[in-house]
Design a protein around this motif. Structure first.
Motif, PDB file in Angstrom:
ATOM      1  N   TYR A 196      -3.210  -8.055  -4.108  1.00  0.00           N
ATOM      2  CA  TYR A 196      -1.983  -7.363  -4.511  1.00  0.00           C
ATOM      3  C   TYR A 196      -1.732  -6.151  -3.620  1.00  0.00           C
ATOM      4  N   LEU A 238      -2.757  -5.575  -0.583  1.00  0.00           N
ATOM      5  CA  LEU A 238      -2.358  -5.993   0.761  1.00  0.00           C
ATOM      6  C   LEU A 238      -0.908  -6.431   0.787  1.00  0.00           C
ATOM      7  N   THR A 239      -0.525  -7.245  -0.194  1.00  0.00           N
ATOM      8  CA  THR A 239       0.856  -7.723  -0.244  1.00  0.00           C
ATOM      9  C   THR A 239       1.799  -6.540  -0.393  1.00  0.00           C
ATOM     10  N   LEU A 240       1.441  -5.625  -1.268  1.00  0.00           N
ATOM     11  CA  LEU A 240       2.254  -4.426  -1.505  1.00  0.00           C
ATOM     12  C   LEU A 240       2.442  -3.652  -0.205  1.00  0.00           C
ATOM     13  N   PHE A 265       2.039  -4.533   2.975  1.00  0.00           N
ATOM     14  CA  PHE A 265       2.785  -5.186   4.049  1.00  0.00           C
ATOM     15  C   PHE A 265       4.234  -5.426   3.655  1.00  0.00           C
ATOM     16  N   PHE A 266       4.487  -5.650   2.366  1.00  0.00           N
ATOM     17  CA  PHE A 266       5.869  -5.807   1.916  1.00  0.00           C
ATOM     18  C   PHE A 266       6.644  -4.508   2.169  1.00  0.00           C
ATOM     19  N   LEU A 316       8.232  -2.743  -7.916  1.00  0.00           N
ATOM     20  CA  LEU A 316       6.876  -2.559  -7.371  1.00  0.00           C
ATOM     21  C   LEU A 316       6.077  -1.601  -8.251  1.00  0.00           C
TER      22      LEU A 316
END
Lengths: 378, 168
Positions: free
Chosen positions: A204, A206-208, A210-211, A240
């Motif tokens: 989560y 990492l996704t956060l 990079f998003f 988010l």
């Protein structure tokens, strides 16, 4: 090395030159047609839109039409945003809101205009209701989908490379992203959450990161597919923040809740007759995601506003006299470039800060009680 | 200001798409990208660590081997030197012995030769003496004969002899 430097300076110089004169060109077009309104100009760039406006040449708007999709009165309606013609026309009774309250959303017209398609007379038309369930692919939704596709493409191709040779030295995109991934792991996730528990939340985080990073960077690109102010949109940052809020409170352990409602380190007069500290702590649960939401939104939006302000200065001065416009242009462009570089930094910092704070909140929720605290409880 | 309101009002459509889109993004990346990437990185880190440890080990081993090699070299050198010095001593000793023996033999030979020479000398001396004696007798005989050939002389001789006898 000096050869390489000059190689980069020349295109950079030409780009700035082109940028400078193109701004003058569009300025002179604008100046003829209507008075330049900086507030409208800036807001138009940082808020959402039903089409993706690219440029205006000779009062002719060039924009990418995007689908409008509505759930209205139990039925699904979909049509192209080009049918609305930037608020000039209505399609089957649907038009862009033209009153102060309805600005920026799709409205269903009432009376004679209920099923009307064509040019609207804003004086005569009446609004029946605002379409609440509007799931149109707006500019921001389009940018969101593009960024999701981009992120999927980047990370799936990188993952494929890792799969092919996990022991090989990273190459290309891999070597760009690996330090960032390691940074999130070693400097954000592990110190905040702890070596044992971070792995559950790592995907989560990492996704956060990079998003937010990709959308921040895409927001800095002035033309399609960039230029949408997605991470400067309160809905996006809110979602988010809410996800972080839910993850934090769902994974909160006994120790976390006890610290909020009955913290052993708080003296009892602050808890017993009037539960002052528990109330403050409880509000703290809610303010944390709220602050996350506002921080990212405000930082990115402010950056966009400043950049647009500098560009807007050219139009404002150009409206007075083209000569002053020419004189102001280099200064504006210089500040624009300066701000652009600063925004580049902010793009990284804000992505990092959002991720770091999310990690810290999660870390606080899953933290095990220290031995020292146990003693005071007993 | 209405424009500002549109900035801070959340919109339903974007909320809807954001929840779906971000949810799908997290799902896809968490399922297909992050595990592969993080595992690969961890695997590589481990690999690099083990390789480094191994390299360190090999380095140490190499150093040990070098040390051993040096020790062995030193030992061999010492042994060689010892062998050489022993050989030298033995050869010296043998040389000395041979020299001594040769000397002894030579002196024995010389002694023998001397003895033989002495013997021969004695023999020759005896022969010469005998010869001289014979020659003297012959000469004496011839002289006597010559002396006795003359009558006077014979008488004189007898006289001489008589004198001598008289003296006795």
């Amino acid at each position: 090395m000096t050869y390489d430097k000059t190689k980069h300076i020349i295109p950079f110089f030409f780009c700035s030159l082109v940028l400078l004169f193109s701004s003058i060109f569009s300025m002179s077009v604008k100046a003829e047609e209507e008075e330049f309104n900086p507030g409208e100009y800036i807001m138009g760039h940082i808020t959402d839109d039903y089409g993706w406006h690219i440029t205006t040449i000779n009062d002719h708007h060039i924009s990418i039409p995007l689908p409008v999709m509505l759930f209205d009165n139990g039925s699904f309606v979909a049509f192209s945003s080009s049918k609305l013609h930037h608020g000039q026309q209505a399609y089957k009774g649907y038009a862009l809101g033209f009153t102060e309250e309805t600005e920026g959303s799709i409205v269903k017209l009432g009376g004679n205009y209920a099923e009307y398609t064509g040019e609207i007379d804003h004086e005569a038309a009446s609004i029946d209701h605002v379409c609440k369930y509007d799931i149109s692919i707006t500019k921001n939704v389009c940018a969101l989908l593009i960024s999701i596709a981009l992120l999927c493409w980047i990370f799936l191709s990188v993952a494929k490379k890792y799969k092919e040779g996990p022991l090989k030295a990273p190459k290309g995109m891999q070597s760009l992203l690996e330090p960032l991934i390691l940074f999130i792991r070693d400097d954000v996730a592990i110190p905040s959450i702890g070596e044992e528990k971070y792995q559950k939340y790592f995907p989560y985080l990492l996704t956060l990161f990079f998003f937010i990073l990709v959308n921040n960077l895409m927001g800095l690109i002035p033309i399609f597919p960039g230029g949408a102010n997605l991470t400067g949109n309160i809905t996006v940052t809110g979602v988010l923040a809410i996800i972080t809020f839910f993850i934090t409170n769902i994974s909160g352990n006994k120790h976390y809740w006890k610290d909020i409602f009955n913290s052993p380190s708080v003296p009892w007069p602050l808890k017993f007759p009037l539960p002052l500290m528990p109330v403050i702590e409880f509000i703290g649960i809610l303010t944390k995601p709220f602050v996350l939401m506002i921080r990212l939104f405000a930082n990115i939006t402010a950056g966009h506003i400043i950049v647009l302000g500098f560009i807007g200065l050219i139009f404002i001065f150009g409206a007075m006299s083209p000569a002053i416009g020419y004189a102001v242009s280099p200064v504006s462009i210089f500040f624009y470039i300066f701000m652009g570089l600063l925004e580049l930094l902010v793009a990284f910092i804000q992505a990092f800060v959002f991720t770091l704070l999310s990690a810290i909140y999660i870390g606080m929720a899953v933290e095990e009680p220290h031995h020292g605290e146990l003693k005071t409880e007993n | 200001m209405v424009l500002a309101a549109s900035l801070i009002n959340p919109s339903f459509g974007l909320l809807f798409w954001m929840l779906i889109g971000f949810g799908i993004l997290v799902f896809i990346l968490a399922k297909f990208a992050w595990p592969v990437i993080t595992k690969s990185i961890a695997k590589r880190e481990e690999y690099i660590e083990t390789q480094l440890a191994e390299a360190e080990k090999i380095k140490n081993e190499l150093a040990n081997m070098e040390k051993k090699h040096d020790e062995m070299m030193a030992q061999t050198k010492a042994e060689r030197d010892k062998i050489l010095s022993d050989a030298r001593k033995i050869s010296e000793k043998m040389y000395e012995e041979a020299k001594l023996k040769a000397n002894n033999e030579a002196s024995a030979l010389i002694e023998d030769a001397k003895k033989a020479i002495n013997f021969e000398k004695m023999k020759a001396m005896t022969d010469i003496k005998n010869e001289i004696a014979n020659l003297s007798i012959d000469i004496a005989e011839k002289l006597i004969r010559k002396e006795l050939a003359d009558k006077d002389k014979q008488e004189q001789l007898i006289e001489d002899w008589m004198k001598e006898i008289n003296l006795n």
